[in-house]
Enzyme design. Sequence first.
Site, PDB file in Angstrom:
ATOM      1  N   SER A   1      10.651 -10.353  32.775  1.00  0.00           N
ATOM      2  CA  SER A   1      11.677  -9.360  32.451  1.00  0.00           C
ATOM      3  C   SER A   1      12.825  -9.994  31.455  1.00  0.00           C
ATOM      4  CB  SER A   1      12.551  -9.024  33.902  1.00  0.00           C
ATOM      5  OG  SER A   1      13.358  -8.251  33.659  1.00  0.00           O
TER       6      SER A   1
ATOM      7  N   HIS B   1      26.343 -14.420  35.224  1.00  0.00           N
ATOM      8  CA  HIS B   1      25.232 -15.312  35.451  1.00  0.00           C
ATOM      9  C   HIS B   1      25.277 -16.744  35.400  1.00  0.00           C
ATOM     10  CE1 HIS B   1      23.338 -11.393  34.633  1.00  0.00           C
ATOM     11  NE2 HIS B   1      23.759 -11.292  33.343  1.00  0.00           N
TER      12      HIS B   1
ATOM     13  N   LYS C   1      18.519 -10.953  34.769  1.00  0.00           N
ATOM     14  CA  LYS C   1      17.307 -10.258  35.082  1.00  0.00           C
ATOM     15  C   LYS C   1      16.851 -10.217  36.446  1.00  0.00           C
ATOM     16  CE  LYS C   1      16.739  -8.270  31.906  1.00  0.00           C
ATOM     17  NZ  LYS C   1      17.884  -7.128  31.703  1.00  0.00           N
TER      18      LYS C   1
ATOM     19  N   ASP D   1      14.191   5.451  39.205  1.00  0.00           N
ATOM     20  CA  ASP D   1      13.892   6.590  38.134  1.00  0.00           C
ATOM     21  C   ASP D   1      15.188   7.156  37.690  1.00  0.00           C
ATOM     22  OD1 ASP D   1      11.199   6.041  38.088  1.00  0.00           O
ATOM     23  OD2 ASP D   1      10.915   7.514  39.751  1.00  0.00           O
TER      24      ASP D   1
ATOM     25  N   ARG E   1      15.520 -13.239  42.284  1.00  0.00           N
ATOM     26  CA  ARG E   1      14.166 -12.642  42.101  1.00  0.00           C
ATOM     27  C   ARG E   1      13.299 -13.864  41.791  1.00  0.00           C
ATOM     28  NH1 ARG E   1      13.023  -8.174  37.111  1.00  0.00           N
ATOM     29  NH2 ARG E   1      11.476  -7.049  37.975  1.00  0.00           N
TER      30      ARG E   1
HETATM   31  P1  A3P Z   1      12.148  -5.189  34.798  1.00  0.00           P
HETATM   32  O1  A3P Z   1      12.515  -5.729  33.475  1.00  0.00           O
HETATM   33  O2  A3P Z   1      10.981  -6.049  35.438  1.00  0.00           O
HETATM   34  O3  A3P Z   1      11.899  -4.004  34.685  1.00  0.00           O
HETATM   35  P2  A3P Z   1      19.321  -7.332  35.465  1.00  0.00           P
HETATM   36  O4  A3P Z   1      20.252  -5.977  35.666  1.00  0.00           O
HETATM   37  O5  A3P Z   1      19.674  -8.416  36.254  1.00  0.00           O
HETATM   38  O6  A3P Z   1      19.286  -7.403  33.831  1.00  0.00           O
HETATM   39  O7  A3P Z   1      17.996  -7.061  35.616  1.00  0.00           O
HETATM   40  C1  A3P Z   1      16.982  -6.136  34.905  1.00  0.00           C
HETATM   41  C2  A3P Z   1      15.793  -6.018  35.810  1.00  0.00           C
HETATM   42  O8  A3P Z   1      16.189  -4.927  36.818  1.00  0.00           O
HETATM   43  C3  A3P Z   1      14.725  -5.175  35.148  1.00  0.00           C
HETATM   44  O9  A3P Z   1      13.475  -5.691  35.589  1.00  0.00           O
HETATM   45  C4  A3P Z   1      15.202  -3.619  35.595  1.00  0.00           C
HETATM   46  O10 A3P Z   1      14.211  -2.906  35.211  1.00  0.00           O
HETATM   47  C5  A3P Z   1      15.366  -3.854  36.992  1.00  0.00           C
HETATM   48  N1  A3P Z   1      16.171  -2.807  37.534  1.00  0.00           N
HETATM   49  C6  A3P Z   1      17.386  -2.460  37.230  1.00  0.00           C
HETATM   50  N2  A3P Z   1      17.579  -1.290  37.805  1.00  0.00           N
HETATM   51  C7  A3P Z   1      16.789  -0.993  38.857  1.00  0.00           C
HETATM   52  C8  A3P Z   1      16.433  -0.211  39.921  1.00  0.00           C
HETATM   53  N3  A3P Z   1      17.396   0.660  39.949  1.00  0.00           N
HETATM   54  N4  A3P Z   1      15.463  -0.316  40.817  1.00  0.00           N
HETATM   55  C9  A3P Z   1      14.503  -1.330  40.268  1.00  0.00           C
HETATM   56  N5  A3P Z   1      14.512  -2.094  39.380  1.00  0.00           N
HETATM   57  C10 A3P Z   1      15.583  -1.973  38.498  1.00  0.00           C
END
Ligand code: A3P
Length: 281
Positions: free
Chosen positions: A125, A95, A40, A218, A117
């Site tokens: 998250s 991971h 995450k 988005d 992060r």
């Molecule tokens: P949130 O749950 O805070 O929204 P991972 O890919 O390591 O599993 O991490 C997922 C997190 O990265 C989620 O955070 C997700 O929304 C965020 N994330 C994925 N793509 C993103 C993007 N293009 N811009 C910003 N955040 C992004």
Amino acid sequence: ATIEKPPLSISMINMFTENWENIQNFQARPDDILIATYPKAGTTWVSNTLDLLHFGQREKPIPLHKRVAFMEVFIPDFHSGRRPLPTSPRLIKTHLPVQFVPKSFWEQKSRIVYIARNAKDNVVSYFHFDRMNKAHPEPGDWSSYLQRFKQGKMVFGSWYDHVSNWWKKKQTYSNLHYMFFEDMVEDTGREIDKLCSFLGLTPSVEEKTRIVGEVHFDKMKNDEMANYSTISDFDFKVSPFMRKGKVGDWKNHFTVAQNEEFDEDYKTKMKDPTLQFRTEI
Ligand code: A3P
């Protein structure tokens, strides 16, 4: 399940350990690129970015989980001949804590991109992810989840150890680029520039602008090839995978008391003054 390499032992789920020997024996190549994160921390974001930087727009769209191999589940399949790894350079995500990375990556001097992060947004998250991911254990309520996070009793172990040990590795392994989710949010173009100089890539201005647009939250949220909507273990009715993508969402989850306790505990675990996180930007 657990995996061990004394003195380290971390909790895992069977899905990631059943082919542990194959994973440990994985043969890395010098041009492989390993994307390493605590879950995450922005794995998907950086995975999509690296794939677009290397391969651009594909003629036929391919979902992200087939463009970037997840080492803990993909490699066993690869060994059994069921799935080929993507074309060269092979993009592989993991991971695993640094101690568990297959040794051939170090021998081959493969390049590694680590994304970290801040702990507070990371745990929020992860909480929502554990709610929607049917392959992970139930998270329980928020306050007990937060407690468990502090104790490091999470799938893939302790956040504190993960980010700190990968940070330490950077001092001895020069092919490691350590980056932060918060920096990506603040200025995606700047972070892509840094990635390019690490990887020796020179995209045109147009190409870079296009990629910055492609990996915007988005855009990715609505991109079926990037939002993991085809993964059946995920219950999107509970929570979307692309949830908020923000810095500071922890403020909507932590109580004042939880925040104070968290900060106190954090100080005892994170002693290295050179590793600093931003919990807001
Ligand atoms: P949130 O749950 O805070 O929204 P991972 O890919 O390591 O599993 O991490 C997922 C997190 O990265 C989620 O955070 C997700 O929304 C965020 N994330 C994925 N793509 C993103 C993007 N293009 N811009 C910003 N955040 C992004």
